[in-house]
Write a protein that holds these residues in place. Structure first.
Motif, PDB file in Angstrom:
ATOM      1  N   GLU A 104       0.833  -1.220   0.000  1.00  0.00           N
ATOM      2  CA  GLU A 104       0.000   0.000   0.000  1.00  0.00           C
ATOM      3  C   GLU A 104       0.863   1.265   0.000  1.00  0.00           C
ATOM      4  O   GLU A 104       0.461   2.297  -0.509  1.00  0.00           O
ATOM      5  CB  GLU A 104      -0.918   0.032   1.245  1.00  0.00           C
ATOM      6  CG  GLU A 104      -1.822  -1.183   1.415  1.00  0.00           C
ATOM      7  CD  GLU A 104      -2.770  -1.362   0.243  1.00  0.00           C
ATOM      8  OE1 GLU A 104      -3.352  -0.355  -0.172  1.00  0.00           O
ATOM      9  OE2 GLU A 104      -2.900  -2.494  -0.260  1.00  0.00           O
ATOM     10  N   GLN A 105       2.049   1.163   0.605  1.00  0.00           N
ATOM     11  CA  GLN A 105       2.973   2.313   0.641  1.00  0.00           C
ATOM     12  C   GLN A 105       4.069   2.134  -0.407  1.00  0.00           C
ATOM     13  O   GLN A 105       5.153   2.704  -0.308  1.00  0.00           O
ATOM     14  CB  GLN A 105       3.617   2.471   2.018  1.00  0.00           C
ATOM     15  CG  GLN A 105       2.672   2.934   3.121  1.00  0.00           C
ATOM     16  CD  GLN A 105       1.769   1.813   3.631  1.00  0.00           C
ATOM     17  OE1 GLN A 105       2.178   0.641   3.646  1.00  0.00           O
ATOM     18  NE2 GLN A 105       0.566   2.150   4.017  1.00  0.00           N
ATOM     19  N   LYS A 153       3.462  -3.537  -8.162  1.00  0.00           N
ATOM     20  CA  LYS A 153       3.545  -2.106  -8.494  1.00  0.00           C
ATOM     21  C   LYS A 153       4.885  -1.474  -8.097  1.00  0.00           C
ATOM     22  O   LYS A 153       5.276  -0.446  -8.655  1.00  0.00           O
ATOM     23  CB  LYS A 153       2.377  -1.340  -7.841  1.00  0.00           C
ATOM     24  CG  LYS A 153       2.220   0.049  -8.442  1.00  0.00           C
ATOM     25  CD  LYS A 153       1.004   0.815  -7.937  1.00  0.00           C
ATOM     26  CE  LYS A 153       1.131   2.277  -8.395  1.00  0.00           C
ATOM     27  NZ  LYS A 153       0.166   3.158  -7.756  1.00  0.00           N
ATOM     28  N   ALA A 210       9.583   2.174  -3.488  1.00  0.00           N
ATOM     29  CA  ALA A 210       9.553   3.559  -3.999  1.00  0.00           C
ATOM     30  C   ALA A 210      10.402   4.495  -3.152  1.00  0.00           C
ATOM     31  O   ALA A 210      10.161   5.697  -3.114  1.00  0.00           O
ATOM     32  CB  ALA A 210       8.119   4.055  -4.086  1.00  0.00           C
ATOM     33  N   ALA A 216      13.088   5.438   0.436  1.00  0.00           N
ATOM     34  CA  ALA A 216      13.012   5.519   1.896  1.00  0.00           C
ATOM     35  C   ALA A 216      11.659   6.123   2.257  1.00  0.00           C
ATOM     36  O   ALA A 216      11.072   6.868   1.473  1.00  0.00           O
ATOM     37  CB  ALA A 216      14.144   6.388   2.415  1.00  0.00           C
ATOM     38  N   ASP A 217      11.175   5.787   3.441  1.00  0.00           N
ATOM     39  CA  ASP A 217       9.850   6.228   3.869  1.00  0.00           C
ATOM     40  C   ASP A 217       9.901   7.716   4.214  1.00  0.00           C
ATOM     41  O   ASP A 217      10.457   8.104   5.249  1.00  0.00           O
ATOM     42  CB  ASP A 217       9.409   5.399   5.084  1.00  0.00           C
ATOM     43  CG  ASP A 217       7.958   5.646   5.435  1.00  0.00           C
ATOM     44  OD1 ASP A 217       7.464   6.765   5.185  1.00  0.00           O
ATOM     45  OD2 ASP A 217       7.323   4.715   5.958  1.00  0.00           O
ATOM     46  N   ILE A 218       9.306   8.516   3.350  1.00  0.00           N
ATOM     47  CA  ILE A 218       9.370   9.971   3.514  1.00  0.00           C
ATOM     48  C   ILE A 218       8.666  10.396   4.802  1.00  0.00           C
ATOM     49  O   ILE A 218       9.118  11.307   5.494  1.00  0.00           O
ATOM     50  CB  ILE A 218       8.768  10.678   2.271  1.00  0.00           C
ATOM     51  CG1 ILE A 218       9.572  10.297   1.015  1.00  0.00           C
ATOM     52  CG2 ILE A 218       8.754  12.193   2.455  1.00  0.00           C
ATOM     53  CD1 ILE A 218       8.913  10.639  -0.309  1.00  0.00           C
ATOM     54  N   TYR A 227      21.325   7.519  10.175  1.00  0.00           N
ATOM     55  CA  TYR A 227      20.153   6.964   9.491  1.00  0.00           C
ATOM     56  C   TYR A 227      20.537   6.138   8.271  1.00  0.00           C
ATOM     57  O   TYR A 227      21.247   6.600   7.391  1.00  0.00           O
ATOM     58  CB  TYR A 227      19.218   8.113   9.097  1.00  0.00           C
ATOM     59  CG  TYR A 227      17.826   7.676   8.682  1.00  0.00           C
ATOM     60  CD1 TYR A 227      16.983   7.039   9.585  1.00  0.00           C
ATOM     61  CD2 TYR A 227      17.373   7.917   7.393  1.00  0.00           C
ATOM     62  CE1 TYR A 227      15.708   6.654   9.209  1.00  0.00           C
ATOM     63  CE2 TYR A 227      16.094   7.544   7.005  1.00  0.00           C
ATOM     64  CZ  TYR A 227      15.270   6.901   7.919  1.00  0.00           C
ATOM     65  OH  TYR A 227      14.014   6.517   7.540  1.00  0.00           O
ATOM     66  N   GLY A 233      15.857   5.157  -2.368  1.00  0.00           N
ATOM     67  CA  GLY A 233      16.441   4.056  -1.602  1.00  0.00           C
ATOM     68  C   GLY A 233      16.126   2.695  -2.206  1.00  0.00           C
ATOM     69  O   GLY A 233      16.897   1.749  -2.061  1.00  0.00           O
TER      70      GLY A 233
HETATM   71  N1  CO8 Z   1       7.708   7.154   1.335  1.00  0.00           N
HETATM   72  C1  CO8 Z   1       6.512   7.097   1.987  1.00  0.00           C
HETATM   73  N2  CO8 Z   1       5.342   6.811   1.379  1.00  0.00           N
HETATM   74  C2  CO8 Z   1       5.383   6.573   0.055  1.00  0.00           C
HETATM   75  C3  CO8 Z   1       6.580   6.625  -0.698  1.00  0.00           C
HETATM   76  C4  CO8 Z   1       7.795   6.931   0.013  1.00  0.00           C
HETATM   77  N3  CO8 Z   1       8.994   6.964  -0.582  1.00  0.00           N
HETATM   78  N4  CO8 Z   1       6.294   6.359  -1.978  1.00  0.00           N
HETATM   79  C5  CO8 Z   1       4.957   6.144  -2.044  1.00  0.00           C
HETATM   80  N5  CO8 Z   1       4.411   6.271  -0.821  1.00  0.00           N
HETATM   81  C6  CO8 Z   1       3.004   6.112  -0.452  1.00  0.00           C
HETATM   82  C7  CO8 Z   1       2.180   7.341  -0.860  1.00  0.00           C
HETATM   83  O1  CO8 Z   1       2.305   8.364   0.093  1.00  0.00           O
HETATM   84  C8  CO8 Z   1       0.786   6.746  -0.930  1.00  0.00           C
HETATM   85  O2  CO8 Z   1       0.299   6.616   0.373  1.00  0.00           O
HETATM   86  P1  CO8 Z   1      -1.252   7.014   0.680  1.00  0.00           P
HETATM   87  O3  CO8 Z   1      -2.054   6.036  -0.118  1.00  0.00           O
HETATM   88  O4  CO8 Z   1      -1.358   6.812   2.172  1.00  0.00           O
HETATM   89  O5  CO8 Z   1      -1.436   8.434   0.225  1.00  0.00           O
HETATM   90  C9  CO8 Z   1       1.039   5.341  -1.445  1.00  0.00           C
HETATM   91  O6  CO8 Z   1       2.419   5.050  -1.181  1.00  0.00           O
HETATM   92  C10 CO8 Z   1       0.812   5.199  -2.930  1.00  0.00           C
HETATM   93  O7  CO8 Z   1       1.586   6.185  -3.578  1.00  0.00           O
HETATM   94  P2  CO8 Z   1       0.960   7.241  -4.638  1.00  0.00           P
HETATM   95  O8  CO8 Z   1      -0.477   7.489  -4.347  1.00  0.00           O
HETATM   96  O9  CO8 Z   1       1.872   8.405  -4.694  1.00  0.00           O
HETATM   97  O10 CO8 Z   1       1.072   6.354  -5.975  1.00  0.00           O
HETATM   98  P3  CO8 Z   1       1.205   6.891  -7.459  1.00  0.00           P
HETATM   99  O11 CO8 Z   1       1.015   5.694  -8.324  1.00  0.00           O
HETATM  100  O12 CO8 Z   1       0.341   8.072  -7.688  1.00  0.00           O
HETATM  101  O13 CO8 Z   1       2.737   7.412  -7.578  1.00  0.00           O
HETATM  102  C11 CO8 Z   1       5.129   7.244  -7.253  1.00  0.00           C
HETATM  103  C12 CO8 Z   1       3.796   6.495  -7.483  1.00  0.00           C
HETATM  104  C13 CO8 Z   1       5.471   8.066  -8.499  1.00  0.00           C
HETATM  105  C14 CO8 Z   1       6.213   6.215  -7.011  1.00  0.00           C
HETATM  106  C15 CO8 Z   1       4.972   8.199  -6.039  1.00  0.00           C
HETATM  107  O14 CO8 Z   1       4.444   7.451  -4.954  1.00  0.00           O
HETATM  108  C16 CO8 Z   1       6.251   8.813  -5.582  1.00  0.00           C
HETATM  109  O15 CO8 Z   1       6.748   9.727  -6.206  1.00  0.00           O
HETATM  110  N6  CO8 Z   1       6.823   8.321  -4.436  1.00  0.00           N
HETATM  111  C17 CO8 Z   1       7.983   8.898  -3.812  1.00  0.00           C
HETATM  112  C18 CO8 Z   1       9.229   8.501  -4.547  1.00  0.00           C
HETATM  113  C19 CO8 Z   1      10.439   9.148  -3.917  1.00  0.00           C
HETATM  114  O16 CO8 Z   1      10.555  10.352  -3.821  1.00  0.00           O
HETATM  115  N7  CO8 Z   1      11.407   8.334  -3.456  1.00  0.00           N
HETATM  116  C20 CO8 Z   1      12.594   8.794  -2.816  1.00  0.00           C
HETATM  117  C21 CO8 Z   1      12.401   8.873  -1.331  1.00  0.00           C
HETATM  118  S1  CO8 Z   1      13.818   9.576  -0.483  1.00  0.00           S
HETATM  119  C22 CO8 Z   1      14.931   8.301  -0.475  1.00  0.00           C
HETATM  120  O17 CO8 Z   1      14.679   7.223  -0.931  1.00  0.00           O
HETATM  121  C23 CO8 Z   1      16.251   8.597   0.149  1.00  0.00           C
HETATM  122  C24 CO8 Z   1      17.060   7.309   0.350  1.00  0.00           C
HETATM  123  C25 CO8 Z   1      18.321   7.537   1.133  1.00  0.00           C
HETATM  124  C26 CO8 Z   1      18.066   7.668   2.615  1.00  0.00           C
HETATM  125  C27 CO8 Z   1      19.355   7.393   3.352  1.00  0.00           C
HETATM  126  C28 CO8 Z   1      19.652   8.448   4.368  1.00  0.00           C
HETATM  127  C29 CO8 Z   1      21.134   8.317   4.850  1.00  0.00           C
END
Ligand code: CO8
Length: 256
Positions: A22-23, A58, A62, A64-66, A82, A107
């Motif tokens: 779901e996430q 799917k 996607a 790290a958990d933002i 972290y 991540g």
């Molecule tokens: N973190 C938390 N929640 C997430 C993330 C994420 N990375 N990606 C998706 N979700 C959640 C959404 O918030 C949503 O939750 P809810 O249903 O409660 O609103 C659910 O998953 C479904 O996502 P979407 O509704 O956004 O689905 P779409 O099909 O519309 O979009 C995408 C899919 C394009 C993948 C979109 O979800 C997106 O852009 N996600 C974020 C991607 C992102 O930015 N990733 C990078 C995160 S930062 C990172 O990874 C840093 C790593 C290094 C850390 C190390 C530190 C030292």
């Protein structure tokens, strides 16, 4: 073991699956600990010869958990160091294959690159979108992607945050193979089963030696490779492998 990660075995293959569909399998600290613990458990199990890490249809993951990171300040994230624990996953000596469907972002893409290679579905998508969040990759994206696909392409991915499709990722060298979406896990397990049937000491050595190609000069790497080749003549699997070839039979590798 957290239910955010599912583990199972199929013959000599240990399978680890992210289980937060779901996430989109966003990676939080609990997921990280569970994946690392599962990989370490498989690594210390002599009946397991290869690991497959996979996600959901799917998303592989996607990122790290933002929502976990968003509220942290600099002192806190540094004190936690972290995500430093992901190095323990890298350190697992058993070969690791990433089986990727859907998004492998941030991540998620970085954990994929911590695996020895990736097999992806034709609709998989890869990227380092951290720039869109006001940060940068943090668990190897700038380093591993640059080594895998070169500075120009890596720089473009990190500066724009755009996604790359499976064919482009294959052509760039980010992943090893593209298969039909439905075949990703089956194909990865089949490949892992083949790998697991080989000599375990030789598998450990080939991983170490290939990884050193990124660290050493050519001459040092060649010397290291030759010395490892020589050393493997101390393993019973070398005797068995070469005897089996000459006797036109399948080898039975037993060294652990
Ligand atoms: N973190 C938390 N929640 C997430 C993330 C994420 N990375 N990606 C998706 N979700 C959640 C959404 O918030 C949503 O939750 P809810 O249903 O409660 O609103 C659910 O998953 C479904 O996502 P979407 O509704 O956004 O689905 P779409 O099909 O519309 O979009 C995408 C899919 C394009 C993948 C979109 O979800 C997106 O852009 N996600 C974020 C991607 C992102 O930015 N990733 C990078 C995160 S930062 C990172 O990874 C840093 C790593 C290094 C850390 C190390 C530190 C030292």
């Amino acid at each position: 073991m957290s239910d955010l990660v599912i583990t199972r075995t199929q013959g000599p293959v240990g399978i680890i699956q992210f289980n937060r569909p779901e996430q989109l399998n966003a990676l939080n600290a609990t997921v990280a600990q569970a994946v690392i613990a599962a990989a370490q458990a498989f690594d210390s199990n002599p009946s397991i010869g290869c690991i497959v890490l996979t996600g959901s249809p799917k998303a592989f993951a996607a990122g790290a958990d933002i929502s976990e990171m968003a509220g942290m300040n600099a002192a806190e994230i540094a004190r936690l160091d972290y995500f430093a624990e992901w190095q323990q996953f890298v350190d697992v000596k058993t070969p690791k294959i990433a089986a990727v469907n859907g998004y492998a972002l941030g991540g998620g893409c970085e954990v994929m690159m911590m695996c020895d290679f990736a097999i992806a579905g034709e609709n998989a998508k890869f990227g380092q979108p951290e720039i869109k969040l006001g940060v940068i990759a943090g668990i190897g994206g700038t380093q591993r992607m640059t080594r895998l696909i070169g500075r120009s392409r890596s720089m473009e991915m990190h500066l724009t945050g755009r996604m790359m499709g499976a064919q482009e990722a294959l052509q760039a060298g980010l992943i090893a193979r593209v298969v039909a979406d439905d075949d990703v896990v089956t194909d990865a397990i089949k490949t892992a089963t083949t790998i697991a049937g080989y000599s375990r000491p030789a598998l450990r050595m080939v991983r170490e030696t290939v990884m050193r190609a990124e660290e050493l000069s050519l001459q040092d790497g060649l010397l290291h490779e030759r010395r490892v080749f020589h050393a493997l003549f101390g393993s019973e699997d070398q005797t068995e492998g070469m005897a089996a070839f000459l006797e036109k039979r399948k080898p039975a590798f037993t060294a652990r």
